[in-house]
Design an enzyme around this catalytic site. Structure first.
Site, short mmCIF file in Angstrom:
data_model
loop_
_atom_site.label_atom_id
_atom_site.label_comp_id
_atom_site.label_asym_id
_atom_site.label_seq_id
_atom_site.Cartn_x
_atom_site.Cartn_y
_atom_site.Cartn_z
N CYS A 114 39.21 35.36 33.22
CA CYS A 114 38.73 35.36 34.60
C CYS A 114 37.86 36.56 34.94
O CYS A 114 37.25 36.59 36.01
CB CYS A 114 39.93 35.28 35.55
SG CYS A 114 41.02 33.88 35.20
N HIS A 240 37.57 37.17 42.07
CA HIS A 240 38.00 35.98 41.35
C HIS A 240 38.94 35.17 42.25
O HIS A 240 39.85 35.71 42.88
CB HIS A 240 38.72 36.39 40.07
CG HIS A 240 39.47 35.28 39.42
ND1 HIS A 240 38.91 34.06 39.15
CD2 HIS A 240 40.77 35.20 39.00
CE1 HIS A 240 39.81 33.28 38.60
NE2 HIS A 240 40.95 33.95 38.50
N ASN A 270 41.63 27.60 40.75
CA ASN A 270 41.23 28.72 39.89
C ASN A 270 40.36 28.19 38.76
O ASN A 270 40.85 27.52 37.85
CB ASN A 270 42.50 29.39 39.35
CG ASN A 270 42.21 30.57 38.42
OD1 ASN A 270 41.11 30.75 37.95
ND2 ASN A 270 43.24 31.36 38.15
#
Length: 313
Positions: A114, A240, A270
């Site tokens: 990420c 993020h 996500n």
């Protein structure tokens, strides 16, 4: 200072939209349970024939068009991903072939989970500064097909993630503020998967939460200190998009209003390395990200990794 200017953005989502209610039909969960704990309401998964490459190519085409840059002008293509369709060739090489980028372009993948897109931006800046590339523009991608690693019987992970791709076209800007900060805390247990013994993603959610809330505020402050800026000098904070509670906790630690931090995980879940470039594209196309503005991007994820950079729109 030779920072990066953001010239154009793009995003591409798969066709299959999956809501929290869809999961509630097969798992012991509910829309309220997922939304309260994560902020996520829906996400997109690849349907048959959709791949990480097809998503990356779609996002990249939009970004090049938005930047008014021709494929032949691109000297560098970096794809941040941990879910490439194949181990080799690199996803970036497949994008090069699909878009007709020059054979003289350097194309490579980065896996920092990420944090990948943030790491790719700094890598692009350093390579552009080296002056050895065949073109002045870099195409930086975040593309993930995380659905290929999900155990759809595990409600602690499968409801969190989504597939997608985001792209940015950047070039050096001697007037743009720049600073970059990165960190790694090697840990193969907190968040892991995709290996022969553990094909599915597995995560200790509480440990990830603690890790993010501990490291990201420190990272953001370090980026600002390096650049000689304060938070008031930053127009947008784009983190993020893992979990709304994480972002709100980071905002509290930094003594900032949550509204200063862009959020879109409610729409996409996500998407790992794709989450920040997808957010940048949403902001740009909505008129929220204006020329000359300063953006601080910060990522955090498996590795464990974290990092932050500045961009000028």
């Amino acid at each position: 200072m030779n920072g990066l200017q953001l010239l154009g953005t793009g995003r591409c989502l798969p066709s299959r939209r999956v809501t929290n209610e869809d999961f509630a039909r097969t798992l012991d969960t509910s829309d309220a349970w997922i939304t309260e704990r994560t902020g996520i309401r829906q996400r997109y998964f690849c349907a048959e024939g959709e791949t990480a490459v097809s998503l990356a190519v779609g996002a990249a085409r939009q970004a090049l068009e938005d930047a008014d840059v021709q494929p032949g002008q691109v000297g560098l293509c970096i794809a941040a991903t941990f879910t490439a369709d194949r181990r080799t060739p690199a996803l970036a090489c497949e994008v090069q072939a699909a878009l007709g980028l020059p054979q003289t372009a350097l194309c490579l993948d980065i896996n920092a989970a990420c944090t990948g897109f943030v790491a790719a931006l700094e890598t692009a800046r350093c390579l552009l500064l080296g002056g050895q590339l065949a073109g002045p523009y870099a195409l930086v991608l975040g593309a993930e097909k995380i659905s290929s690693l999900l155990d759809f019987s595990d409600r602690s992970t499968c409801v969190l993630f989504g597939d997608g791709a985001g792209a940015a076209v950047v070039r050096l800007d001697p007037q743009a503020p720049w600073a970059a900060v990165f960190g790694t805390r090697g840990d193969g247990q907190v968040l892991h998967g995709g290996g022969p013994e553990d094909p599915y993603l597995a995560m200790d959610g509480r440990a990830v939460f603690r890790f993010a809330v501990e490291t990201v505020p420190v990272c953001i402050r370090a980026v600002l200190d390096k650049a000689g800026l304060t938070l008031d000098a930053v127009d947008h904070l784009v983190l993020h998009q893992a979990n709304s509670r994480i972002i709100h906790s980071i905002a509290k630690k930094l003594e900032q209003a949550p509204a200063r931090f862009y959020e879109n995980m409610q729409r996409y879940g996500n998407t790992s390395a794709a989450s920040i470039p997808i957010a940048l594209d949403e902001m740009r196309r909505a008129g929220q990200l204006c020329p000359g503005q300063t953006v601080l991007c910060a990522g955090f994820g498996a590795g464990l990794t974290w990092g932050g950079v500045l961009l000028r729109a």
